[in-house]
Design a protein around this motif. Structure first.
Motif, short mmCIF file in Angstrom:
data_model
loop_
_atom_site.label_atom_id
_atom_site.label_comp_id
_atom_site.label_asym_id
_atom_site.label_seq_id
_atom_site.Cartn_x
_atom_site.Cartn_y
_atom_site.Cartn_z
N UNK A 99 9.36 -10.24 -7.94
CA UNK A 99 9.01 -9.53 -6.72
C UNK A 99 8.44 -8.18 -7.14
N UNK A 100 7.15 -7.96 -6.92
CA UNK A 100 6.45 -6.81 -7.49
C UNK A 100 7.01 -5.47 -7.01
N UNK A 101 7.31 -5.37 -5.71
CA UNK A 101 7.80 -4.08 -5.20
C UNK A 101 9.18 -3.75 -5.75
N UNK A 102 10.04 -4.77 -5.89
CA UNK A 102 11.37 -4.53 -6.46
C UNK A 102 11.27 -4.11 -7.92
N UNK A 103 10.37 -4.76 -8.66
CA UNK A 103 10.19 -4.44 -10.08
C UNK A 103 9.73 -3.00 -10.25
N UNK A 104 8.78 -2.58 -9.42
CA UNK A 104 8.27 -1.21 -9.49
C UNK A 104 9.37 -0.21 -9.13
N UNK A 109 11.11 3.82 -10.41
CA UNK A 109 11.92 4.66 -9.53
C UNK A 109 11.07 5.34 -8.45
N UNK A 110 10.20 4.56 -7.81
CA UNK A 110 9.39 5.07 -6.70
C UNK A 110 9.58 4.16 -5.50
N UNK A 111 9.40 4.72 -4.31
CA UNK A 111 9.52 3.94 -3.07
C UNK A 111 8.25 3.14 -2.85
N UNK A 112 8.40 1.86 -2.54
CA UNK A 112 7.23 0.99 -2.44
C UNK A 112 7.05 0.37 -1.06
N UNK A 116 0.40 -1.89 -0.16
CA UNK A 116 -0.35 -3.15 -0.34
C UNK A 116 -0.34 -3.57 -1.81
N UNK A 117 -0.70 -4.84 -2.10
CA UNK A 117 -0.72 -5.32 -3.49
C UNK A 117 -1.56 -4.46 -4.43
N UNK A 118 -2.69 -3.95 -3.93
CA UNK A 118 -3.56 -3.14 -4.79
C UNK A 118 -2.86 -1.88 -5.29
N UNK A 119 -2.06 -1.25 -4.41
CA UNK A 119 -1.33 -0.03 -4.80
C UNK A 119 -0.21 -0.36 -5.79
N UNK A 120 0.49 -1.48 -5.56
CA UNK A 120 1.53 -1.91 -6.49
C UNK A 120 0.93 -2.21 -7.86
N UNK A 121 -0.22 -2.88 -7.84
CA UNK A 121 -0.91 -3.21 -9.09
C UNK A 121 -1.29 -1.93 -9.85
N UNK A 297 11.66 3.77 10.52
CA UNK A 297 10.57 3.35 9.64
C UNK A 297 9.29 4.09 10.03
N UNK A 298 8.54 4.50 9.02
CA UNK A 298 7.26 5.15 9.24
C UNK A 298 6.22 4.12 9.70
N UNK A 299 5.11 4.57 10.31
CA UNK A 299 4.12 3.62 10.83
C UNK A 299 3.67 2.56 9.82
N UNK A 300 3.46 2.95 8.56
CA UNK A 300 2.99 1.98 7.57
C UNK A 300 4.10 1.06 7.08
N UNK A 301 5.36 1.38 7.43
CA UNK A 301 6.50 0.58 7.00
C UNK A 301 6.90 -0.48 8.02
#
Length: 574
Positions: A99-104, A109-112, A116-121, A297-301
């Motif tokens: 799970x990419x967001x959990x791994x990041x 140690x940043x909030x994800x 979107x996938x492009x930002x995680x990448x 939750x913020x609008x993007x969340x």
């Protein structure tokens, strides 16, 4: 928390609370069996939820039961087919998938949340994050749909899914329930049932599972109605909230608010939303959990359909875990299902007194249109069917032409007065949602304690798998017989476990570990003076009471009276 979780998972296996499913075949990640003790606790959690959300609100909440199998069209309409996804990333070397967001979050140690996938990448490349298993390069982040796909019947075209939530069954049944409920708003539809989500990396025991039970309410109301929630039930509450504005400024500390402040200052934008958050607070408190807050939750969340969303976050051992979600879903769900099904899911709202309104009406000169021929008739009818009365009125004012002819020769707009008795309304929805197994797990974590090297599951009395344990001190026939007599006299009122095997110390330890609040012991003195000892789980204190007073003493204990004042205190030999 990791150490606490390890201890609770080991206790759960040993005492029949829960364990991984299909263990003899190696188990399947994200699937758990709930054992005999776990089922008793789980059922009491469900009953408690029913009390808070349904029974205490029975004047406007009903419960239904809908199928777990869900046709493709339903989840297409809801948006799950396109949007029910999580980001995944695969190792190019060992091909493990994460799970990419959990791994990041774990490594960088940043909030994800909401990225979107492009930002995680981008973060994975910038931080040089590698495969945790083999150290290999990670591939491109992509989206993975979490729906479990199946077929209904033998036809490959009849595609369906295991429902990922119970909500859609309540939306599609709304009109039936509304009609059966005296055609009255507001109305809450509650449901408890199994759901499936094909999680990428299930973890943390019962926190993230592939199959679990949801307890949800979809609360339908008219946003323009003056019907008020019974807020007076909650005005003594204080609720911790981490507001979205504070989060956006980088603050992570919640603020304690009086319930009246939450409503009057519109911290929660809808009164019904605030009401259900208050009910959720009382429910979580009744699980014995007092350390929690609501995070906006913020609008993007938040989901695209949500006007406002709060997660209810429990804090145990300095670790934060979501126990419930609360969303103001507006009219999105009923509007989507109306559009996709072709069925009108609006309701007719009758006015107290009829209203006189001015209404613009289109008048078509059919004879003149027909004389102009087939092509002209087709064109003018397409305009009428695809444009509003206001748009056609603007065409007339602008002297627009249709196939070279002035439109005002064929169409006129007149304003007339009409008496209307009501209007059609698409209800808005507030949704409070809990996972049962997550409630069970967090309750166990919160209740776990150790004393003198022994484990105590200090559950709230109402959630204990058994109310009372009854023990004969020794394996002697006369003591066993007397203990059985007491068991028979109490079993109609209390859930009781009877145990006559092993030493008394081991029996006390066994019931402490599954959370039984009181133990009654029959000993040789019982046969001479008709008294027994009652032992308290948490303090290990013991009092001696006469059997004739036993029912009365137990009733008072379960009402919360002081243990030490209800009998003669005896020495503690633990």
């Amino acid at each position: 928390m990791a150490d606490l979780q390890t201890k609770v998972i080991e206790l759960a296996r040993r005492r029949g609370i829960f364990w991984p499913s299909y263990e003899i075949y190696g188990g399947v990640a994200g699937l758990y069996d709930i054992g005999p003790i776990g089922v008793r606790i789980k059922n009491k959690i469900v009953d408690l939820w029913r009390k808070h959300f349904i029974k205490d609100n029975s004047d406007f909440v009903v419960e239904i039961d809908t199928p777990a199998l869900t046709p493709y069209k339903v989840l297409e309409a809801s948006g799950h087919v396109d949007n029910f996804t999580d980001p995944v990333v695969e190792c190019n070397s060992c091909h493990n998938v994460y799970r990419a967001d959990h791994l990041v979050e774990e490594i960088a140690k940043v909030t994800t949340e909401g990225l979107p996938p492009s930002e995680l990448d981008k973060i994975i490349r910038e931080k040089g994050i590698k495969c945790p298993k083999c150290g290999g390069e990670l591939g491109e982040v992509r989206l993975f749909n979490l729906l479990f796909e199946t077929r209904i019947g033998p036809y490959s075209t009849n595609k369906a899914f295991l429902r990922p939530e119970t909500a859609q069954g309540m939306f599609t049944s709304f009109k039936r329930v509304y009609e059966a409920f005296r055609q009255k708003l507001p109305i809450g539809i509650a449901q408890i049932g199994k759901v499936g989500r094909n999680e990428i990396s299930p973890r943390q025991g019962l926190i993230r599972m592939r199959e679990f039970t949801i307890m949800e309410v979809e609360f339908f109301f008219d946003p323009n109605s003056d019907v008020e929630p019974p807020l007076d039930r909650l005005y003594d509450l204080e609720i911790n909230i981490l507001r979205g504005d504070d989060k956006a400024r980088g603050e992570e500390k919640y603020t304690k608010y009086k319930f009246s402040e939450i409503v009057n200052e519109k911290i929660v934008i809808n009164k019904w939303m605030a009401y259900w958050m208050g009910i959720a607070s009382n429910f979580v408190n009744s699980l014995g959990i007092s350390s929690f807050y609501f995070e906006e939750k913020l609008p993007h969340e938040r989901a695209h359909y949500s006007k406002q969303t709060f997660d209810q976050i429990v804090v145990i051992d300095n670790v934060k875990v979501e126990i419930s979600g609360h969303a103001y879903r507006s009219d999105y769900d009923l509007s989507r299902h109306s559009a996709y099904s072709g069925q009108d899911l609006s309701i007719f709202k009758k006015f107290d007194t009829p209203k006189i309104v001015k209404k613009k009406t289109l008048i078509l000169n059919k004879d003149l249109v027909t004389k102009e021929g087939r092509d002209f008739s087709k064109t003018i009818m397409e305009i009428i069917n695809t444009k509003t009365v206001e748009e056609i009125e603007r065409m007339i004012l602008n002297k627009e032409k249709v196939l070279g002819k002035d439109i005002d020769m064929y169409v006129k707009i007149v304003e007339r007065e009409e008496k209307i008795s009501g209007e059609r309304v698409i209800p808005h929805v507030i949704e409070p949602s809990f996972g049962v197994e997550r409630c069970l797990y967090l309750t166990l974590l919160n209740s776990y304690m150790e004393k003198d090297g022994r484990i105590i599951l200090s559950l709230p009395k109402r959630l204990s798998p058994y109310d009372i344990a009854i023990f004969p001190l020794l394996e002697k026939d006369e003591l066993i017989k007397k203990a059985r007599e007491i068991y028979d006299s109490l079993k109609e009122r209390y859930d009781i476990i009877f145990d006559d095997s092993g030493s008394i110390g081991k029996r006390y330890a066994r019931v402490d570990e599954i959370g039984v609040p009181y133990s009654i012991t029959v000993d040789p003195m019982t046969l001479t003076d008709n008294t027994v000892t009652i032992r308290d789980r948490d303090s290990w204190q013991q009092i001696r009471v006469n059997i004739t007073d036993l029912m009365n003493v137990l009733d008072r204990l379960f009402k919360g009276e002081d243990f030490n004042k209800l009998g003669k205190l005896v020495s503690n030999n633990e």
